[in-house]
Design an enzyme around this catalytic site. Structure first.
Site, mmCIF file in Angstrom:
data_model
loop_
_atom_site.group_PDB
_atom_site.id
_atom_site.type_symbol
_atom_site.label_atom_id
_atom_site.label_comp_id
_atom_site.label_asym_id
_atom_site.label_seq_id
_atom_site.Cartn_x
_atom_site.Cartn_y
_atom_site.Cartn_z
ATOM 1 C CG HIS A 433 -2.068 -0.934 1.134
ATOM 2 N ND1 HIS A 433 -3.212 -0.672 0.436
ATOM 3 C CD2 HIS A 433 -2.233 -2.176 1.665
ATOM 4 C CE1 HIS A 433 -4.046 -1.693 0.540
ATOM 5 N NE2 HIS A 433 -3.467 -2.631 1.268
ATOM 6 C CG ASP A 519 -3.239 -4.175 5.293
ATOM 7 O OD1 ASP A 519 -2.434 -3.276 5.015
ATOM 8 O OD2 ASP A 519 -4.460 -4.043 5.163
ATOM 9 C CD GLU A 520 -5.642 -5.714 1.739
ATOM 10 O OE1 GLU A 520 -6.777 -6.204 1.857
ATOM 11 O OE2 GLU A 520 -5.418 -4.579 1.269
ATOM 12 C CB VAL A 521 2.795 -7.714 1.238
ATOM 13 C CG1 VAL A 521 3.944 -7.988 0.277
ATOM 14 C CG2 VAL A 521 3.056 -6.428 2.023
#
Length: 856
Positions: A433, A519-521
């Site tokens: 992100h 988060d969300e790599v």
């Protein structure tokens, strides 16, 4: 003769040349109006949606059949070869797409329309699923985007499974008891001990004698209270300390109370608030102010009911997470949120300041973070600004897409929050992100390299320039992950942290933690990074890219520890990937358990397999803040209906989800899945329950407002309020009896009693207050319930106290329409709408048809 022929040829050539070079009348893109609509929400019986863009030419010049593209943003996936043939849709990056006409696309003449139909991979649920921010780019001018005229979303009446209709709302609302105002608790969140002395009142008028604590510990809080009360009565209080027999308002110190605890006593003779800390006094003052009847007019005398209150919070961490990166919110709007958080005793504002789509805080040492990262507009390379996202359009005029807080702005926010005992925690997203920061540091690299400063150029670079890794994030970005193998990444973090620390020092505000995302790599990042391969060769503990996770957060933690700041992040920060029976899984990472890290856990999507993740981490020793998507996400749609804004990938989430949340056993009240369909309780078989040790590690609750769909201050208010009061109730008040009652029938009865009380308090006390307080808040006004019985329409509302108005001619009800008091004849098209005390209306409900279509 030869000369004549030559002159003729020259003349003809000149005329043709003029014809070829003269400017054709240019189409003004503002004359192109676009409408989006749903054509078939179960296209080819495959659970996919056929939708359409209709381009209407309202100008005097034709839109040519080719030579242009329309760019737009969308959070939805399109099927390959999605269009019906006259155009192609191409993904650019993130949520940005382009539409290019094919040879089948006709010229659109003035007054005519062109239509492009395309297929989405899943059905449309609400208007949030429409495309956003379409704009025009000419092929011969590819670096320039042009805003179009009006963009509209055509209303749609869906029939999908789980649709919440006015009839369903009516049946839900009819279980709500109507409680007289006099019988309602007057302080919320609910105090630990609350006793009204019925019949007794304290008369607030200018005859009150103010007093302060002997040691003047709380002069600031008392000054705030005095100013507030004197504004209510429009006069100064009596100020003679020698006068006898006067009523008094005093605050004082009392030993032995908890950090945020207080005691409040209101008697006819006076008001006393005591606490051990200034925070406790502040919260006692908030409770006292809630006793004052709602008014927006100066009154010379106000009767305040007598009460005895002893109170303290259940959880020490009571937070709101506000995402201003995806769509920016002004400083004034942030201050309004802080103000109301303080009223309802929430003490932490977690500011999501950076993401792929924006960097929103000035970092003086790295100016590119805002000179590039705070601006969105049309871009082919992101070298001067970020591309359009979430409908921000082709230029910088859209204040949701472009904007940031200057250093002075942020310091003002910090001071304002500090005065109201709200701690502001900044979030700097890493390593995923992070596209805004990556592109900003690319620009810094190019600038310094051009100036001959190669070392300076490389000092804060966030990507390996030779990395060929191929990945795609959940939000479809292919270049948004910081390379944690680079030494320059840690130079950048040191610099950002240093500037943040300086701002907090200047504001004299606490900075207990910095949130570094996590988060969300996506999969496949760093795999082809030369920097990673070099690091791996010299660090035997790094066997694969997954091990970079622990390396990165270990180094970030070291940077913060030397400044006495704790590391905070999303749950992935505290997880270690391993294998169980040959399957990849995540377990609490023992490496960081004793580091005092705080993890905000959002992922408990029902049916996705991680329902117990928060409890696993708490049981494993991590300090956990429950930010559960099933119950505490402000940005989720209230329910399944086309006219309700918001995402719905995690849950449908009305205020009942906040109110019914049981922090230590959120399985108990889970009833429907993320699609709004009743769940099978077997879902929780084998899931970890919270241990007694784990309970000690649940430090608080956090409501989260992600900003993708929140483009205005009004929409922000709509999504947060009054859900925020439900969050405050669960974060401050002790567990009500229905949370621990084992008998399901008894628990349901107890719950409905408390639920009715809460809704009556909202409708009759708190919403009238919010309509005018601090300039007024644009809170959500629910749609009325409507049912057809015996040829008449009956209507009701979720919040007793709001009024319902209706029309019988098919027009939209206004604040002057007929007041609903009794059933209405079912003749013609009858529409119902609820209004608040200020005359603002909510969504309309139509009288249901006698033969409604079945859901599919």
């Amino acid at each position: 003769m030869r000369r004549f022929i030559l002159l003729f040829i020259v003349a003809v050539t000149s005329v043709n040349s003029f014809a070829l070079t003269r400017e054709e009348p240019k189409l003004d893109p503002q004359n192109l109006h676009i409408s989006w609509e749903v054509v078939d929400n179960n296209y080819q019986n495959k659970g996919q949606a056929l939708t359409a863009l209709v381009i209407t030419n309202k100008g005097k010049t034709a839109l040519p059949a080719s030579g242009w593209k329309v760019y737009f943003n969308s959070s939805r996936n399109f099927l390959p070869n999605a269009t019906t043939g006259n155009a192609t849709i191409t993904p650019i990056n993130g949520d940005l797409y382009s539409i290019t006409p094919t040879a089948k696309f006709p010229e659109i003449k003035p007054g005519e329309s062109g239509r492009i139909e395309y297929v989405c991979e899943s059905p449309v649920v609400n208007f949030t699923d429409a495309i956003e921010g379409p704009y025009l780019v000419w092929d011969n001018e590819p670096a320039k985007g042009y805003a179009l005229g009006e963009f509209t979303v055509k209303p749609y009446n869906p029939t999908y499974q789980g649709l919440i209709t006015p009839e369903i709302l009516y049946n839900q609302n009819k279980t709500i008891l109507d409680i007289p105002v006099a019988g309602l608790q007057k302080i919320i969140p609910t105090p630990v001990n609350y006793q009204e002395n019925l019949g007794g009142f304290f008369n607030l008028d200018k005859g009150v004698m103010p007093g302060v604590s002997v040691d003047h510990k709380f002069d600031k809080e008392y000054g705030q209270l005095l100013a507030y009360l004197e504004n209510l009565i429009g006069d100064k209080f009596h100020n003679s300390s020698k006068s006898k027999g006067l009523k008094s308002i005093t605050i004082g110190y009392k030993t032995g109370l908890s950090v945020e605890g207080y005691e409040l006593s209101v008697q006819p003779s006076g008001v006393q608030i005591v606490a051990s800390t200034s925070a406790g006094i502040f919260y006692g003052i908030q409770s006292f102010k809630m006793l004052i009847p709602v008014t927006n007019k100066v009154q010379s005398s106000i009767l305040i009911p007598c009460v005895e209150v002893k109170d303290a919070p259940r959880f020490p961490y009571r937070a709101v997470m506000l995402d201003v990166a995806r769509n920016f919110q002004s400083k004034q709007q942030v201050l309004k949120l802080i103000n109301l958080m303080a009223v309802y005793k929430l003490n932490t504002l977690h500011m999501h300041l950076t993401d792929d789509e924006g960097w929103r805080i000035e970092i003086p040492s790295l100016p590119e973070l805002t000179t590039l990262g705070s601006k969105r507009g049309h871009s082919l390379d992101s070298k001067t600004n970020l591309p359009a996202s979430h409908g921000s359009g082709p230029d910088f005029s859209n204040t949701a897409g472009t904007g940031f807080y200057t250093k002075a702005d942020y310091i003002e926010i910090l001071k304002y929050a500090n005065e109201r005992h709200v701690t502001v925690i900044p979030e700097i997203e890493t390593p995923g992100h992070a596209r805004a920061s990556i592109k900003a540091m690319d620009a810094r690299y190019e600038r310094l390299l051009a100036a001959g400063d190669k070392a300076g150029a490389e000092h804060n670079l966030l990507r390996d320039l030779n990395d060929k890794s191929d990945y795609r994030s959940v939000q479809y970005w292919n270049d948004n992950v910081i390379d944690v193998s680079l030494p320059s990444t840690y130079n950048y973090i040191e610099t950002v942290v240093g500037d943040l620390v300086n701002m907090y020092k200047e504001a004299n505000a606490p900075l207990p933690a910095i949130h570094f995302g996590g988060d969300e790599v996506p999969a496949h990042v760093w795999e082809k990074s030369p920097a990673y391969l070099t690091l791996k060769a010299t660090h035997p503990e790094i066997q694969g890219t997954g091990d970079l996770w622990y390396y990165f957060y270990g180094r970030v933690n070291d940077i913060l520890k030397k400044r006495n700041i704790k590391l905070s992040g999303w749950e992935e920060m505290a997880l270690r990937k391993t294998n169980v029976d040959g399957h990849a899984t995540y377990v609490p990472n023992p490496q960081f358990v004793n580091e005092g890290m705080q993890v905000d856990v959002w992922n408990n999507v029902l049916g996705d397999g991680q329902e117990d993740l928060a409890y696993k981490l708490a049981n494993g020793g991590y300090k956990v803040v429950l930010t559960c998507v099933t119950n505490l996400y402000f940005d989720m749609a209230n329910y399944k209906s086309f006219d309700e804004p918001g995402y719905y990938w995690g849950a449908y989430l009305g205020i009942d989800k906040f109110f019914s949340f049981i922090p230590y056993d959120y399985f108990k009240n889970a009833d429907v899945d993320k699609n709004g369909i009743a769940i099978n309780r077997n879902l929780f078989v084998g899931k970890q329950r919270l241990t007694e040790y784990g309970k000690e590690n649940i430090i608080g609750l956090q409501g989260a407002l992600w900003g993708e769909t929140v483009k205005t201050a009004e929409r922000m208010d709509y999504m947060i309020f009054p859900k925020l009061i439900g969050l405050a109730e669960r974060a401050w008040a002790k567990d009500p009896s229905w949370t621990t009652e084992r008998d399901t029938a008894k628990s349901r009865i107890l719950y409905n009693e408390d639920w009715s009380k809460f809704l009556n308090i909202l409708g009759k006390r708190e919403l009238p207050r919010l309509a005018y307080y601090n300039g007024g808040y644009s809170f959500r006004i629910p749609k009325p319930g409507v049912v057809l019985e015996d040829g008449k329409y009956l209507s009701n509302i979720q919040y007793p106290g709001l009024v319902i108005r209706y029309t019988t001619d098919g027009t939209e009800p206004t604040a002057k329409s007929k007041l609903y008091n009794s059933p209405v004849d079912a003749k013609g098209l009858v529409k119902f709408r609820a209004f608040d005390s200020k005359g603002r209306g909510g969504n309309m409900a139509e009288g249901p048809a006698t033969n409604p279509k079945p859901a599919i």
